[in-house]
Design a protein around this motif. Structure first.
Motif, PDB file in Angstrom:
ATOM      1  N   PRO A 276       2.711   5.095  -9.220  1.00  0.00           N
ATOM      2  CA  PRO A 276       2.495   5.331  -7.885  1.00  0.00           C
ATOM      3  C   PRO A 276       2.194   4.041  -7.129  1.00  0.00           C
ATOM      4  N   TYR A 277       2.961   3.663  -5.974  1.00  0.00           N
ATOM      5  CA  TYR A 277       2.868   2.620  -5.238  1.00  0.00           C
ATOM      6  C   TYR A 277       1.400   2.535  -4.674  1.00  0.00           C
ATOM      7  N   ALA A 278       0.828   1.188  -4.435  1.00  0.00           N
ATOM      8  CA  ALA A 278      -0.546   1.001  -4.194  1.00  0.00           C
ATOM      9  C   ALA A 278      -0.751  -0.404  -3.809  1.00  0.00           C
TER      10      ALA A 278
ATOM     11  N   LYS B 141     -15.123 -10.627   0.965  1.00  0.00           N
ATOM     12  CA  LYS B 141     -14.620  -9.279   1.404  1.00  0.00           C
ATOM     13  C   LYS B 141     -15.248  -9.073   2.538  1.00  0.00           C
ATOM     14  N   ASP B 142     -14.933  -9.509   3.804  1.00  0.00           N
ATOM     15  CA  ASP B 142     -15.415  -8.776   5.077  1.00  0.00           C
ATOM     16  C   ASP B 142     -14.886  -7.291   5.381  1.00  0.00           C
ATOM     17  N   GLU B 143     -13.691  -7.179   4.807  1.00  0.00           N
ATOM     18  CA  GLU B 143     -13.087  -5.804   5.089  1.00  0.00           C
ATOM     19  C   GLU B 143     -12.123  -5.481   3.809  1.00  0.00           C
ATOM     20  N   VAL B 144     -11.936  -4.338   3.187  1.00  0.00           N
ATOM     21  CA  VAL B 144     -11.247  -4.178   2.255  1.00  0.00           C
ATOM     22  C   VAL B 144     -10.237  -3.048   2.856  1.00  0.00           C
ATOM     23  N   ARG B 145      -8.776  -3.066   2.825  1.00  0.00           N
ATOM     24  CA  ARG B 145      -7.986  -1.853   3.028  1.00  0.00           C
ATOM     25  C   ARG B 145      -7.387  -1.620   1.751  1.00  0.00           C
ATOM     26  N   SER B 146      -7.196  -0.522   1.597  1.00  0.00           N
ATOM     27  CA  SER B 146      -6.149   0.041   0.494  1.00  0.00           C
ATOM     28  C   SER B 146      -5.318   1.352   0.893  1.00  0.00           C
ATOM     29  N   LEU B 147      -4.388   1.608  -0.042  1.00  0.00           N
ATOM     30  CA  LEU B 147      -3.703   2.746  -0.031  1.00  0.00           C
ATOM     31  C   LEU B 147      -2.850   3.012  -1.266  1.00  0.00           C
ATOM     32  N   THR B 148      -2.924   4.314  -1.688  1.00  0.00           N
ATOM     33  CA  THR B 148      -2.085   4.749  -2.753  1.00  0.00           C
ATOM     34  C   THR B 148      -1.388   5.845  -2.634  1.00  0.00           C
ATOM     35  N   TYR B 149      -0.297   6.003  -3.371  1.00  0.00           N
ATOM     36  CA  TYR B 149       0.764   7.139  -3.294  1.00  0.00           C
ATOM     37  C   TYR B 149       0.622   8.226  -3.997  1.00  0.00           C
ATOM     38  N   ASP B 150      -0.810   7.988  -4.753  1.00  0.00           N
ATOM     39  CA  ASP B 150      -0.967   9.213  -5.918  1.00  0.00           C
ATOM     40  C   ASP B 150      -0.932  10.545  -5.033  1.00  0.00           C
ATOM     41  N   GLU B 151      -0.616  11.423  -5.753  1.00  0.00           N
ATOM     42  CA  GLU B 151      -0.531  12.867  -5.495  1.00  0.00           C
ATOM     43  C   GLU B 151      -1.953  13.577  -5.362  1.00  0.00           C
TER      44      GLU B 151
END
Length: 137
Positions: A75-77, A127-137
């Motif tokens: 899964p893309y992340a 780390k002032d800001e953490v952004r993340s995304l995962t394409y997990d179902e």
């Protein structure tokens, strides 16, 4: 697709990836370069570099940077750390940890022998800001 939990984003950042450092420039597009890194106990990104490198000079001027790691297979992340920076003289312990992270114990020690820490710097992206995304179902 959804953001990761803070714990999942931290774990992902600590996994072995080549990161992409991005830092602003005055009259050109931002500099973006792949780089080895480590993560400290607080989740800040640590890089080891020469103070005369373009990235070090730009970070010194800007006082901030962004850093992204990604997974290129399903899964893309990704996780991006955005933050202010600090700089310190490089030390053998931190440099060895980064080199061994990518090259293993023997390879990292050999790399450090060919690339001594004298004159180098450790730059921390706090780390002032953490952004993340995962394409997990």
């Amino acid at each position: 697709m959804s953001p990761m939990t803070p714990a999942a984003a931290d774990a992902f950042l600590r996994d072995l990836h080549v990161g992409v450092l991005a830092v602003e420039r005055n009259s050109k597009p931002p500099l973006a370069v792949p780089i080895w890194y480590d993560v400290d106990e607080s989740g800040n990104v640590i890089i080891w570099t020469h103070p005369d490198s373009l990235k070090a000079k730009l970070i010194e001027r800007a006082g901030r940077a962004s850093f992204t790691v990604q997974q290129e297979a399903m899964p893309y992340a990704y996780v991006t750390v955005e933050g202010h920076t600090s700089r310190a003289s490089a030390d053998d312990v931190t440099a060895r940890r980064i080199a061994q992270r990518y090259l293993g114990e023997n390879g990292g020690d050999g790399f450090l022998k060919s690339n001594p820490t004298d004159g180098y710097v450790i730059i921390t992206i706090h780390k002032d800001e953490v952004r993340s995304l995962t394409y997990d179902e």
